[in-house]
Scaffold this motif. Structure first.
Motif, PDB file in Angstrom:
ATOM      1  N   ALA A 141       0.830  -1.208   0.000  1.00  0.00           N
ATOM      2  CA  ALA A 141       0.000   0.000   0.000  1.00  0.00           C
ATOM      3  C   ALA A 141       0.867   1.261   0.000  1.00  0.00           C
ATOM      4  O   ALA A 141       0.605   2.211  -0.760  1.00  0.00           O
ATOM      5  N   GLU A 142       1.887   1.273   0.837  1.00  0.00           N
ATOM      6  CA  GLU A 142       2.785   2.432   0.874  1.00  0.00           C
ATOM      7  C   GLU A 142       3.474   2.621  -0.474  1.00  0.00           C
ATOM      8  O   GLU A 142       3.557   3.733  -1.001  1.00  0.00           O
ATOM      9  N   GLU A 143       3.941   1.527  -1.051  1.00  0.00           N
ATOM     10  CA  GLU A 143       4.605   1.591  -2.360  1.00  0.00           C
ATOM     11  C   GLU A 143       3.633   2.078  -3.439  1.00  0.00           C
ATOM     12  O   GLU A 143       4.006   2.845  -4.329  1.00  0.00           O
ATOM     13  N   GLN A 144       2.390   1.641  -3.350  1.00  0.00           N
ATOM     14  CA  GLN A 144       1.390   2.068  -4.334  1.00  0.00           C
ATOM     15  C   GLN A 144       1.158   3.590  -4.253  1.00  0.00           C
ATOM     16  O   GLN A 144       1.116   4.263  -5.285  1.00  0.00           O
TER      17      GLN A 144
ATOM     18  N   SER B  30       2.751   7.879   5.766  1.00  0.00           N
ATOM     19  CA  SER B  30       3.232   7.377   7.043  1.00  0.00           C
ATOM     20  C   SER B  30       2.432   6.147   7.439  1.00  0.00           C
ATOM     21  O   SER B  30       1.246   6.043   7.135  1.00  0.00           O
ATOM     22  N   LEU B  31       3.084   5.217   8.125  1.00  0.00           N
ATOM     23  CA  LEU B  31       2.417   4.018   8.638  1.00  0.00           C
ATOM     24  C   LEU B  31       2.271   4.161  10.138  1.00  0.00           C
ATOM     25  O   LEU B  31       3.202   4.578  10.827  1.00  0.00           O
ATOM     26  N   GLY B  32       1.111   3.806  10.661  1.00  0.00           N
ATOM     27  CA  GLY B  32       0.874   3.909  12.095  1.00  0.00           C
ATOM     28  C   GLY B  32      -0.096   2.832  12.548  1.00  0.00           C
ATOM     29  O   GLY B  32      -0.558   2.019  11.747  1.00  0.00           O
ATOM     30  N   THR B  33      -0.381   2.840  13.840  1.00  0.00           N
ATOM     31  CA  THR B  33      -1.362   1.922  14.403  1.00  0.00           C
ATOM     32  C   THR B  33      -2.310   2.707  15.291  1.00  0.00           C
ATOM     33  O   THR B  33      -2.002   3.831  15.699  1.00  0.00           O
TER      34      THR B  33
ATOM     35  N   ILE C  50      -0.743  11.362   4.430  1.00  0.00           N
ATOM     36  CA  ILE C  50      -1.676  10.226   4.429  1.00  0.00           C
ATOM     37  C   ILE C  50      -1.117   9.206   5.398  1.00  0.00           C
ATOM     38  O   ILE C  50       0.035   8.764   5.265  1.00  0.00           O
ATOM     39  N   VAL C  51      -1.902   8.850   6.411  1.00  0.00           N
ATOM     40  CA  VAL C  51      -1.484   7.850   7.376  1.00  0.00           C
ATOM     41  C   VAL C  51      -2.275   6.578   7.118  1.00  0.00           C
ATOM     42  O   VAL C  51      -3.510   6.610   7.043  1.00  0.00           O
ATOM     43  N   LEU C  52      -1.552   5.486   6.980  1.00  0.00           N
ATOM     44  CA  LEU C  52      -2.173   4.169   6.839  1.00  0.00           C
ATOM     45  C   LEU C  52      -2.091   3.493   8.195  1.00  0.00           C
ATOM     46  O   LEU C  52      -1.006   3.242   8.723  1.00  0.00           O
ATOM     47  N   PHE C  53      -3.271   3.239   8.816  1.00  0.00           N
ATOM     48  CA  PHE C  53      -3.309   2.600  10.116  1.00  0.00           C
ATOM     49  C   PHE C  53      -3.328   1.089   9.911  1.00  0.00           C
ATOM     50  O   PHE C  53      -4.182   0.549   9.207  1.00  0.00           O
TER      51      PHE C  53
END
Length: 132
Positions: free
Chosen positions: A79-82, A92-95, A126-129
């Motif tokens: 998803a991040e690469e996309q 950014s990736l988070g939880t 954009i944060v991907l949880f």
């Protein structure tokens, strides 16, 4: 030594003080100057140059806008690469429980900070949880 204050000398003094004020305060004054034989000489309005304007900053080009894809249920690394491949630069990736996302390939995107289908500037965060 005594000075006599003739009308010509008074006018010269007033003109000198006025000129000094104009130079100090930066303004426009229309008036007259008196030469040595007390003859009026018309003068045109004078202006004191204003300070130069501050250097202008180059205009920041607006980032192009792209549509955010639906990345829910995707592998976090994919998803991040996309997103980056589309041109988004602030991903950014988070939880939800503030854990660190280490090795994104072992995480799955559950939600995202921006709704799918929304158009955004490419530099918007954009944060991907993610969850395991």
């Amino acid at each position: 030594m005594s000075h006599s204050w003739s009308p010509g000398r008074v006018l010269k003094a007033v003109a000198a003080v006025t000129g000094a004020l104009v130079l100090c305060c930066g303004g426009v004054v229309a008036g007259a100057v008196i030469d040595d034989d007390s003859t009026w000489i018309a003068s045109s309005p004078s202006t004191t140059p204003a300070s130069p304007p501050p250097p202008s900053r180059p205009a920041r080009a607006a980032s192009p806008q792209l549509t955010v894809p639906d990345l829910r249920h995707e592998n976090a690394a994919v998803a991040e690469e996309q997103l980056r491949g589309l041109g988004f630069t602030n991903v950014s990736l988070g939880t939800r429980n503030d854990s660190w996302v280490v090795l994104p390939e072992s995480w799955t995107v559950r939600t995202q900070s921006v709704a799918p289908g929304r158009r955004l500037a490419t530099d918007t965060l954009i944060v991907l949880f993610c969850a395991r």
